[in-house]
Design an enzyme around this catalytic site. Structure first.
Site, PDB file in Angstrom:
ATOM      1  N   ASP A   1      -2.497 -18.259   1.887  1.00 47.16           N
ATOM      2  CA  ASP A   1      -3.270 -19.247   1.382  1.00 47.16           C
ATOM      3  C   ASP A   1      -4.090 -20.075   2.264  1.00 47.16           C
ATOM      4  OD1 ASP A   1      -0.839 -20.253   1.389  1.00 47.16           O
ATOM      5  OD2 ASP A   1      -0.913 -21.016  -0.436  1.00 47.16           O
TER       6      ASP A   1
ATOM      7  N   TYR B   1       0.742  -1.358   0.071  1.00 42.92           N
ATOM      8  CA  TYR B   1       0.068  -0.122  -0.016  1.00 42.92           C
ATOM      9  C   TYR B   1       0.820   1.246   0.028  1.00 42.92           C
ATOM     10  CZ  TYR B   1      -4.640  -2.226   0.709  1.00 42.92           C
ATOM     11  OH  TYR B   1      -5.618  -2.988   0.350  1.00 42.92           O
TER      12      TYR B   1
ATOM     13  N   ASP C   1     -12.042  -9.568   4.348  1.00 43.39           N
ATOM     14  CA  ASP C   1     -13.190  -9.634   3.612  1.00 43.39           C
ATOM     15  C   ASP C   1     -13.847 -10.874   3.710  1.00 43.39           C
ATOM     16  OD1 ASP C   1     -13.211  -7.123   2.549  1.00 43.39           O
ATOM     17  OD2 ASP C   1     -13.641  -7.739   0.271  1.00 43.39           O
TER      18      ASP C   1
ATOM     19  N   ASP D   1      -6.130  -7.012   4.027  1.00 38.91           N
ATOM     20  CA  ASP D   1      -7.328  -6.421   3.304  1.00 38.91           C
ATOM     21  C   ASP D   1      -8.015  -7.694   2.966  1.00 38.91           C
ATOM     22  OD1 ASP D   1      -8.831  -4.832   1.933  1.00 38.91           O
ATOM     23  OD2 ASP D   1      -7.710  -5.381  -0.059  1.00 38.91           O
TER      24      ASP D   1
ATOM     25  N   LYS E   1       3.737 -15.434   3.973  1.00 42.65           N
ATOM     26  CA  LYS E   1       3.790 -16.153   2.957  1.00 42.65           C
ATOM     27  C   LYS E   1       5.462 -16.344   2.593  1.00 42.65           C
ATOM     28  CE  LYS E   1       2.590 -18.102  -0.978  1.00 42.65           C
ATOM     29  NZ  LYS E   1       1.763 -19.446  -1.147  1.00 42.65           N
TER      30      LYS E   1
HETATM   31  C1  IPM Z   1     -10.556  -1.793   2.916  1.00 39.39           C
HETATM   32  C2  IPM Z   1     -10.731  -1.114   1.607  1.00 39.39           C
HETATM   33  C3  IPM Z   1      -9.811  -0.221   1.237  1.00 39.39           C
HETATM   34  C4  IPM Z   1      -8.198  -0.931   1.511  1.00 39.39           C
HETATM   35  C5  IPM Z   1      -9.714   0.352  -0.154  1.00 39.39           C
HETATM   36  C6  IPM Z   1     -11.029   1.097  -0.400  1.00 39.39           C
HETATM   37  C7  IPM Z   1      -8.611   1.247  -0.434  1.00 39.39           C
HETATM   38  O1  IPM Z   1     -10.812  -2.305   0.509  1.00 39.39           O
HETATM   39  O2  IPM Z   1     -10.573  -0.685   3.881  1.00 39.39           O
HETATM   40  O3  IPM Z   1     -10.330  -2.889   3.491  1.00 39.39           O
HETATM   41  O4  IPM Z   1      -7.835  -1.710   0.467  1.00 39.39           O
HETATM   42  O5  IPM Z   1      -7.761  -0.882   2.643  1.00 39.39           O
HETATM   43 MN    MN Z   2     -10.937  -4.225   1.906  1.00 39.92          MN
END
Ligand code: IPM
Ligand code: MN
Length: 353
Positions: A224, A139, A252, A248, A191
């Site tokens: 993974d 990032y 999710d 990140d 990793k």
């Molecule tokens: C998150 C989002 C952000 C990230 C994006 C919107 C830049 O996906 O907060 O997880 O990748 O950190």
């Molecule tokens: Mn995200």
């Protein structure tokens, strides 16, 4: 002792951001009455609409302004008419980096088995926290194009990891495992078998730092494999520490196993400075103004903010109320399927506080 008076910066942002933030603020107000703390809010219009009107994201002056607050409460950033990347980098990442919010704290906690996509998993099976490094890695934006636009083009994107950056993140994760006092286990998710520079540094730092926390059990999982264990044996995890991109991605998946984006919250933490709390689901433009978006993630983010400010009792009460409402009342955690409007869900959390 006089009641505390917190200064909170509120960024509703784009899409459904302002709607869910309004419900978070409703719960904050009720909690302040019940637990006897005071606060003031100031609204900031950062986001896609302002960018389309003025061409502005946020600048160093805005950051200096945000530094004067005790916490920041954010809805969502992302607008369908703005090219991807501009608002994300110009507002969200700019704040995370500019305020040195070097921890992205993402609890993954299942409140109700009914909303879990995994078979036979109960709330006690899914209760862990991901500590995502939030200031470095891929990032950082380092890299370059070579021979851009030619057949020989090369694009280089660098993962930037400093000993200091890695160490402060790992220490935070060890302390969190101690503080949670649950399984007292910290898993390093990396990793090491392929990314032999970055993860060598992470592994060496982890091995050194762990000597200072002998009561915490440690473990390692490749990223993974981590995604596999999230689905197969989420009960193995207590605290996970990982880099920015891996964090990140796995959070999710974490959000899905805890019941979806409707309930997933996170904190961008600077333990020595100003932190920012947000529902992690995004701006959901197609639901904007329809009163159907689930505000529980934003309410949980407000709860995390209270915990961070030191109002631990209030934070626990907010979480308990969210648990009651999500298990006892809602038909689903998904937008439009809750059986209640956005505002009604906020009201239910207030009533159960
Ligand atoms: C998150 C989002 C952000 C990230 C994006 C919107 C830049 O996906 O907060 O997880 O990748 O950190
Ligand atoms: Mn995200």
């Amino acid at each position: 002792m006089a009641a505390k008076n917190y200064k909170i910066a509120v960024i509703g942002g784009d899409g459904t951001g302002p709607e869910v933030v309004a419900e978070g603020l409703k719960v904050l107000k009720a909690a302040s009455k019940k637990f006897g703390f005071n606060y003031t809010t100031e609204m900031f219009d950062y986001g896609g609409a302002r960018y389309l009107k003025t061409g502005k994201t946020i600048d160093d002056k805005d950051l200096a302004e945000l530094k004067k607050f005790d916490a920041i409460f954010l809805g969502a950033i992302g607008h369908p008419d703005v090219k991807p990347g501009i608002l994300e980098q110009g507002i969200l990442l700019k704040t995370r980096f500019g305020l040195d919010q070097y921890i992205n704290l993402r609890p993954v906690k299942l409140y109700s088995s009914a909303f879990c996509p995994l078979k036979d998993k109960k709330p006690e099976d899914i209760d862990f926290v991901v500590v995502r490094e939030n200031s470095e890695g891929l990032y950082k934006g380092m890299g370059e194009f070579q021979k851009k636009g030619t057949k020989d083009e090369v694009a280089i994107q660098i993962s930037y990891n400093t000993r200091k950056g890695v160490e402060r993140c790992i220490r935070y994760a060890f302390k969190l495992a101690q503080k949670r006092n649950k399984r007292k286990k910290l898993t390093l998710c990396g990793k090491t078998n392929v990314l032999t520079y970055a993860w060598d540094l992470w592994q060496r730092t982890f091995d050194e730092v762990k000597k200072d926390y002998p009561d915490v059990q440690t473990d390692y999982a490749h990223v993974d494999a981590t995604t596999m264990w999230f689905v197969k044996n989420p009960e193995w995890f207590d605290v996970i520490v990982t880099d920015n991109l891996f964090g990140d991605i796995i959070t999710d998946l974490g959000a899905m196993i805890q019941g979806g984006m409707g309930i997933a919250a996170g904190g961008n933490i600077n333990p020595e400075g100003v932190s920012m709390f947000e529902p992690i689901g995004g701006s959901a433009p197609k639901y904007t103004g329809k009163h159907v978006i689930n505000p529980l993630a934003a309410i949980c983010a407000a709860g995390m903010m209270l915990d961070n400010l030191g109002e631990e009792k209030a934070a626990k009460a907010v979480e308990a109320s969210v648990i009651k409402v999500s298990t006892g009342k809602l038909k689903s955690l998904a937008a439009g399927k809750m059986g209640y409007s956005t505002e009604e869900v906020g009201d239910l959390v207030v009533e159960n506080l």
